[in-house]
Write an enzyme that holds these catalytic residues in place. Structure first.
Site, short mmCIF file in Angstrom:
data_model
loop_
_atom_site.label_atom_id
_atom_site.label_comp_id
_atom_site.label_asym_id
_atom_site.label_seq_id
_atom_site.Cartn_x
_atom_site.Cartn_y
_atom_site.Cartn_z
N GLY A 1 0.75 -1.33 0.08
CA GLY A 1 0.07 0.07 0.10
C GLY A 1 0.87 1.23 -0.18
CB ILE B 1 2.77 2.47 4.71
CG1 ILE B 1 1.79 3.21 5.29
CG2 ILE B 1 4.26 2.30 5.46
CD1 ILE B 1 1.34 2.59 6.73
NE ARG C 1 -4.16 -1.90 11.44
CZ ARG C 1 -4.47 -0.66 12.06
NH1 ARG C 1 -4.25 -0.74 13.37
NH2 ARG C 1 -4.98 0.18 11.65
CG ASP D 1 4.99 0.91 16.20
OD1 ASP D 1 5.64 1.30 17.40
OD2 ASP D 1 3.96 1.38 15.55
CD GLU E 1 -1.32 -2.40 19.24
OE1 GLU E 1 -1.96 -1.33 19.25
OE2 GLU E 1 -0.64 -2.81 18.62
CG HIS F 1 0.26 0.94 17.26
ND1 HIS F 1 -0.94 -0.04 17.33
CD2 HIS F 1 0.12 1.60 16.30
CE1 HIS F 1 -1.53 0.52 16.10
NE2 HIS F 1 -0.96 1.33 15.47
#
Length: 334
Positions: free
Chosen positions: A162, A164, A245, A268, A273, A292
Protein backbone atom coordinates in the site's frame (compact mmCIF):
# COMPACT_ATOMS: atom_id res chain seq x y z
CA UNK A 1 -20.84 25.57 -6.17
CA UNK A 2 -19.49 27.34 -3.11
CA UNK A 3 -20.87 26.72 0.36
CA UNK A 4 -19.91 27.89 3.81
CA UNK A 5 -21.13 25.13 6.11
CA UNK A 6 -21.55 25.18 9.85
CA UNK A 7 -18.51 23.32 11.23
CA UNK A 8 -18.40 21.63 14.63
CA UNK A 9 -14.88 20.61 15.75
CA UNK A 10 -15.20 17.87 18.38
CA UNK A 11 -11.53 17.67 19.27
CA UNK A 12 -9.45 18.47 22.32
CA UNK A 13 -7.36 21.62 22.60
CA UNK A 14 -4.23 19.48 22.28
CA UNK A 15 -5.52 17.86 19.08
CA UNK A 16 -6.33 21.28 17.61
CA UNK A 17 -2.80 22.47 18.30
CA UNK A 18 -1.18 19.33 16.89
CA UNK A 19 -3.37 18.66 13.84
CA UNK A 20 -4.45 22.21 13.00
CA UNK A 21 -1.76 24.64 14.13
CA UNK A 22 -2.04 28.13 12.70
CA UNK A 23 -2.51 29.06 9.95
CA UNK A 24 -4.39 25.79 9.29
CA UNK A 25 -7.05 26.39 11.96
CA UNK A 26 -7.58 29.94 10.73
CA UNK A 27 -8.14 28.63 7.22
CA UNK A 28 -10.71 26.11 8.50
CA UNK A 29 -12.54 28.92 10.29
CA UNK A 30 -12.50 31.03 7.13
CA UNK A 31 -14.19 28.25 5.17
CA UNK A 32 -17.01 27.88 7.68
CA UNK A 33 -20.20 29.87 7.86
CA UNK A 34 -19.99 29.25 11.59
CA UNK A 35 -17.35 27.44 13.60
CA UNK A 36 -17.78 25.81 17.02
CA UNK A 37 -15.06 23.96 18.93
CA UNK A 38 -16.05 21.49 21.64
CA UNK A 39 -13.66 19.47 23.79
CA UNK A 40 -15.44 16.08 23.89
CA UNK A 41 -13.52 15.05 27.01
CA UNK A 42 -14.88 17.95 29.08
CA UNK A 43 -18.04 16.05 29.95
CA UNK A 44 -19.82 12.75 29.42
CA UNK A 45 -20.64 11.14 26.10
CA UNK A 46 -24.23 12.21 26.67
CA UNK A 47 -23.04 15.81 27.09
CA UNK A 48 -21.19 15.57 23.79
CA UNK A 49 -24.24 14.16 22.01
CA UNK A 50 -26.37 16.98 23.42
CA UNK A 51 -23.85 19.63 22.27
CA UNK A 52 -23.69 18.06 18.81
CA UNK A 53 -27.48 18.01 18.54
CA UNK A 54 -27.72 21.63 19.66
CA UNK A 55 -25.12 22.76 17.13
CA UNK A 56 -26.70 20.64 14.35
CA UNK A 57 -23.71 21.24 12.04
CA UNK A 58 -23.30 20.29 8.40
CA UNK A 59 -19.67 19.29 8.99
CA UNK A 60 -18.10 17.53 11.98
CA UNK A 61 -14.32 17.58 12.44
CA UNK A 62 -13.30 14.65 14.65
CA UNK A 63 -10.17 13.32 16.31
CA UNK A 64 -8.95 10.48 18.51
CA UNK A 65 -10.95 11.66 21.51
CA UNK A 66 -14.23 12.13 19.66
CA UNK A 67 -16.81 9.67 21.08
CA UNK A 68 -18.95 7.44 18.88
CA UNK A 69 -21.67 9.43 17.17
CA UNK A 70 -25.26 8.86 18.30
CA UNK A 71 -27.37 6.39 16.34
CA UNK A 72 -29.65 9.25 15.31
CA UNK A 73 -27.52 11.94 13.73
CA UNK A 74 -28.31 15.66 13.74
CA UNK A 75 -30.52 16.32 10.69
CA UNK A 76 -28.06 18.74 9.05
CA UNK A 77 -24.94 16.56 9.43
CA UNK A 78 -23.63 15.58 6.01
CA UNK A 79 -19.86 15.22 6.33
CA UNK A 80 -17.48 13.90 9.00
CA UNK A 81 -13.90 15.05 8.35
CA UNK A 82 -11.89 12.74 10.59
CA UNK A 83 -8.35 13.91 11.32
CA UNK A 84 -7.13 10.41 12.17
CA UNK A 85 -7.25 6.87 10.77
CA UNK A 86 -9.82 4.17 11.52
CA UNK A 87 -13.39 5.44 11.89
CA UNK A 88 -14.92 2.16 13.05
CA UNK A 89 -15.41 3.33 16.61
CA UNK A 90 -16.77 6.71 15.46
CA UNK A 91 -19.47 5.87 12.91
CA UNK A 92 -21.44 2.79 11.92
CA UNK A 93 -21.76 1.12 8.56
CA UNK A 94 -25.52 1.88 8.41
CA UNK A 95 -24.72 5.59 8.84
CA UNK A 96 -22.43 5.41 5.80
CA UNK A 97 -25.06 3.49 3.86
CA UNK A 98 -27.59 6.19 4.72
CA UNK A 99 -25.43 8.77 2.98
CA UNK A 100 -23.09 10.18 5.62
CA UNK A 101 -19.81 11.16 3.97
CA UNK A 102 -16.68 10.35 5.98
CA UNK A 103 -13.01 10.92 5.19
CA UNK A 104 -9.89 10.11 7.20
CA UNK A 105 -6.18 10.99 7.01
CA UNK A 106 -5.64 8.70 4.02
CA UNK A 107 -2.03 8.51 2.90
CA UNK A 108 -0.97 11.77 4.53
CA UNK A 109 0.97 9.90 7.25
CA UNK A 110 2.42 7.13 5.08
CA UNK A 111 5.93 8.57 4.85
CA UNK A 112 6.08 8.91 8.65
CA UNK A 113 5.14 5.26 9.19
CA UNK A 114 7.66 4.25 6.53
CA UNK A 115 10.31 6.24 8.39
CA UNK A 116 9.55 4.20 11.52
CA UNK A 117 9.84 0.97 9.57
CA UNK A 118 13.29 2.12 8.44
CA UNK A 119 14.20 2.89 12.07
CA UNK A 120 13.27 -0.64 13.10
CA UNK A 121 15.26 -2.15 10.26
CA UNK A 122 18.38 -0.21 11.21
CA UNK A 123 17.86 -0.82 14.93
CA UNK A 124 17.68 -4.57 14.34
CA UNK A 125 20.69 -4.69 12.04
CA UNK A 126 22.84 -2.69 14.44
CA UNK A 127 21.58 -4.70 17.48
CA UNK A 128 20.46 -1.49 19.17
CA UNK A 129 18.29 -3.18 21.81
CA UNK A 130 21.07 -5.58 22.78
CA UNK A 131 23.56 -2.77 23.28
CA UNK A 132 21.06 -0.48 25.01
CA UNK A 133 20.33 -3.12 27.65
CA UNK A 134 23.96 -4.18 27.99
CA UNK A 135 25.36 -0.67 28.30
CA UNK A 136 22.68 0.70 30.62
CA UNK A 137 22.55 -2.24 32.99
CA UNK A 138 25.82 -4.15 32.65
CA UNK A 139 28.50 -1.59 31.88
CA UNK A 140 29.19 -3.41 28.62
CA UNK A 141 31.41 -2.23 25.79
CA UNK A 142 32.15 -3.61 22.35
CA UNK A 143 34.55 -6.52 22.05
CA UNK A 144 36.09 -8.59 19.31
CA UNK A 145 32.96 -10.71 19.05
CA UNK A 146 30.56 -7.78 18.68
CA UNK A 147 28.29 -8.36 15.69
CA UNK A 148 26.38 -5.71 13.77
CA UNK A 149 25.14 -5.47 10.20
CA UNK A 150 24.51 -2.82 7.57
CA UNK A 151 21.47 -2.22 5.40
CA UNK A 152 23.53 -1.46 2.30
CA UNK A 153 23.03 -4.19 -0.28
CA UNK A 154 20.60 -6.20 1.83
CA UNK A 155 17.54 -7.72 0.20
CA UNK A 156 14.23 -6.41 1.54
CA UNK A 157 10.86 -8.15 1.27
CA UNK A 158 7.61 -6.24 1.76
CA UNK A 159 4.45 -8.09 2.74
CA UNK A 160 1.76 -5.70 1.53
CA UNK A 161 2.19 -2.92 -0.98
CA UNK A 162 0.00 0.00 0.00
CA UNK A 163 0.97 3.63 0.40
CA UNK A 164 3.32 3.00 3.34
CA UNK A 165 5.22 0.31 1.43
CA UNK A 166 5.58 2.62 -1.57
CA UNK A 167 7.00 5.36 0.66
CA UNK A 168 9.39 2.85 2.23
CA UNK A 169 10.67 1.90 -1.21
CA UNK A 170 11.68 5.54 -1.70
CA UNK A 171 13.44 5.68 1.68
CA UNK A 172 15.37 2.49 0.89
CA UNK A 173 16.69 3.74 -2.44
CA UNK A 174 19.94 5.27 -1.08
CA UNK A 175 20.86 1.88 0.41
CA UNK A 176 20.82 0.06 -2.92
CA UNK A 177 18.58 -2.68 -1.58
CA UNK A 178 16.90 -5.08 -4.00
CA UNK A 179 13.21 -5.04 -3.05
CA UNK A 180 10.60 -7.76 -3.46
CA UNK A 181 6.91 -7.46 -2.59
CA UNK A 182 4.06 -9.87 -2.03
CA UNK A 183 0.45 -8.68 -2.07
CA UNK A 184 -2.71 -9.59 -3.99
CA UNK A 185 -2.37 -6.53 -6.22
CA UNK A 186 1.38 -6.90 -6.89
CA UNK A 187 2.16 -8.42 -10.26
CA UNK A 188 5.15 -8.14 -12.60
CA UNK A 189 5.21 -4.56 -13.79
CA UNK A 190 3.63 -3.13 -10.63
CA UNK A 191 5.04 0.33 -9.81
CA UNK A 192 7.19 0.72 -12.93
CA UNK A 193 10.43 2.54 -12.33
CA UNK A 194 10.82 1.22 -8.77
CA UNK A 195 12.76 -1.89 -9.78
CA UNK A 196 10.40 -4.01 -7.74
CA UNK A 197 10.45 -7.82 -7.87
CA UNK A 198 7.23 -9.73 -7.41
CA UNK A 199 7.16 -12.73 -5.06
CA UNK A 200 5.04 -15.64 -6.18
CA UNK A 201 4.18 -16.65 -2.62
CA UNK A 202 4.64 -15.66 0.99
CA UNK A 203 7.11 -18.53 1.29
CA UNK A 204 9.23 -17.09 -1.51
CA UNK A 205 9.16 -13.62 0.06
CA UNK A 206 10.46 -14.91 3.42
CA UNK A 207 13.02 -17.29 1.94
CA UNK A 208 14.58 -14.93 -0.59
CA UNK A 209 15.13 -11.80 1.50
CA UNK A 210 17.34 -10.76 4.41
CA UNK A 211 14.77 -8.36 5.85
CA UNK A 212 10.98 -8.78 5.94
CA UNK A 213 8.72 -5.80 6.65
CA UNK A 214 5.13 -6.64 7.56
CA UNK A 215 2.71 -4.08 6.10
CA UNK A 216 -0.31 -6.17 5.07
CA UNK A 217 -3.76 -4.91 6.11
CA UNK A 218 -5.68 -6.93 8.68
CA UNK A 219 -8.78 -8.64 7.33
CA UNK A 220 -10.34 -12.10 7.33
CA UNK A 221 -7.89 -13.37 4.71
CA UNK A 222 -4.74 -12.03 6.37
CA UNK A 223 -5.43 -12.71 10.07
CA UNK A 224 -2.67 -15.04 11.27
CA UNK A 225 -1.40 -15.53 7.72
CA UNK A 226 2.27 -15.24 8.76
CA UNK A 227 2.94 -18.54 10.49
CA UNK A 228 5.90 -20.21 12.14
CA UNK A 229 6.99 -21.93 8.93
CA UNK A 230 7.32 -18.52 7.27
CA UNK A 231 9.29 -17.01 10.13
CA UNK A 232 11.70 -19.96 10.09
CA UNK A 233 12.49 -19.26 6.46
CA UNK A 234 14.28 -16.06 7.53
CA UNK A 235 17.99 -16.87 7.60
CA UNK A 236 19.98 -16.58 10.86
CA UNK A 237 20.87 -12.93 11.40
CA UNK A 238 17.91 -11.81 9.29
CA UNK A 239 15.31 -9.27 10.34
CA UNK A 240 11.52 -9.32 10.73
CA UNK A 241 9.77 -5.97 11.31
CA UNK A 242 6.05 -5.42 11.89
CA UNK A 243 4.68 -1.87 11.71
CA UNK A 244 1.41 -3.00 10.09
CA UNK A 245 -1.03 -4.98 12.23
CA UNK A 246 -0.09 -7.37 15.01
CA UNK A 247 -2.77 -9.97 14.32
CA UNK A 248 -1.50 -10.60 10.77
CA UNK A 249 1.20 -12.67 12.49
CA UNK A 250 0.79 -15.78 14.63
CA UNK A 251 2.20 -14.07 17.70
CA UNK A 252 2.78 -17.28 19.68
CA UNK A 253 4.92 -18.57 16.82
CA UNK A 254 6.73 -15.25 16.60
CA UNK A 255 7.53 -15.45 20.30
CA UNK A 256 8.97 -18.96 19.95
CA UNK A 257 11.22 -17.82 17.12
CA UNK A 258 12.18 -14.66 19.01
CA UNK A 259 13.18 -16.59 22.13
CA UNK A 260 15.64 -18.66 20.09
CA UNK A 261 17.53 -15.48 19.19
CA UNK A 262 18.39 -16.57 15.64
CA UNK A 263 16.84 -13.51 13.97
CA UNK A 264 16.36 -9.87 14.92
CA UNK A 265 12.80 -8.61 15.37
CA UNK A 266 11.30 -5.12 15.46
CA UNK A 267 7.70 -4.68 16.64
CA UNK A 268 5.49 -1.62 16.83
CA UNK A 269 2.13 -3.45 16.74
CA UNK A 270 0.75 -6.37 18.72
CA UNK A 271 -2.27 -8.66 18.82
CA UNK A 272 -3.19 -7.24 22.24
CA UNK A 273 -2.56 -3.55 22.84
CA UNK A 274 -1.26 -2.14 25.08
CA UNK A 275 1.35 -4.90 25.22
CA UNK A 276 0.85 -6.60 28.62
CA UNK A 277 3.45 -5.65 31.24
CA UNK A 278 4.38 -9.33 31.67
CA UNK A 279 4.68 -10.05 27.94
CA UNK A 280 7.53 -12.51 27.26
CA UNK A 281 8.66 -10.23 24.41
CA UNK A 282 9.83 -7.71 26.98
CA UNK A 283 13.51 -8.01 27.81
CA UNK A 284 14.49 -10.08 24.77
CA UNK A 285 17.74 -8.59 23.50
CA UNK A 286 17.06 -9.43 19.89
CA UNK A 287 13.66 -7.71 19.90
CA UNK A 288 13.12 -3.96 19.52
CA UNK A 289 9.76 -2.94 21.01
CA UNK A 290 7.92 0.35 20.49
CA UNK A 291 4.34 1.14 21.64
CA UNK A 292 2.44 1.56 18.34
CA UNK A 293 3.94 4.97 17.62
CA UNK A 294 4.83 4.56 13.94
CA UNK A 295 2.89 7.61 12.98
CA UNK A 296 2.16 10.31 12.80
CA UNK A 297 4.75 11.84 15.08
CA UNK A 298 3.51 14.77 17.16
CA UNK A 299 5.24 17.33 14.97
CA UNK A 300 3.89 15.83 11.70
CA UNK A 301 0.23 15.53 12.73
CA UNK A 302 -0.10 18.82 10.89
CA UNK A 303 0.27 16.79 7.67
CA UNK A 304 -3.02 15.06 8.47
CA UNK A 305 -4.49 18.46 9.35
CA UNK A 306 -3.42 19.91 6.01
CA UNK A 307 -4.98 16.89 4.27
CA UNK A 308 -8.23 17.49 6.17
CA UNK A 309 -8.17 21.17 5.23
CA UNK A 310 -7.79 20.25 1.57
CA UNK A 311 -10.82 17.97 1.87
CA UNK A 312 -12.84 20.71 3.57
CA UNK A 313 -11.97 23.09 0.73
CA UNK A 314 -13.04 20.46 -1.78
CA UNK A 315 -16.31 19.90 0.08
CA UNK A 316 -17.07 23.63 0.12
CA UNK A 317 -16.50 23.94 -3.62
CA UNK A 318 -18.18 20.71 -4.70
CA UNK A 319 -15.01 18.94 -5.77
CA UNK A 320 -14.26 15.23 -5.11
CA UNK A 321 -12.97 14.32 -1.66
CA UNK A 322 -9.90 12.18 -1.00
CA UNK A 323 -9.70 9.15 1.33
CA UNK A 324 -13.47 8.67 1.46
CA UNK A 325 -14.49 5.84 3.80
CA UNK A 326 -17.05 3.87 1.80
CA UNK A 327 -18.94 0.91 3.31
CA UNK A 328 -16.47 -1.37 1.51
CA UNK A 329 -13.47 0.49 2.93
CA UNK A 330 -15.15 0.41 6.36
CA UNK A 331 -15.41 -3.38 6.17
CA UNK A 332 -11.66 -3.81 5.66
CA UNK A 333 -10.57 -1.20 8.20
CA UNK A 334 -9.13 -2.18 11.59
Amino acid sequence: MNRRPAVFAAVTDAELLEFLPEPLLGEVRALAGSFTACDPTAGSVEDFHAALAAANPEVLVGGWKTPALPATLPPNLRYVCYLCGSVRRLVTRPQLEAGLTVTNWGGSISRIVAEWALFHILSCLRRATYWTIAMHHEGAWKNGGSETASLFGRRVGLHGFGQIARELVQLLRPFGTPIMAFAPDVTPGTAPGLGLACAGSLEELFAENDIIVELAPLNDSTRGIVREEHLRLVRPGGVFVNVGRGAVVDEAALLRVAQEGRIQIGLDVYTVEPLPADSPFRGLRNVTLTPHIAGPTTDRRRDAGAFALANLRAYCTGRPLQAVVTPEVYDTAT
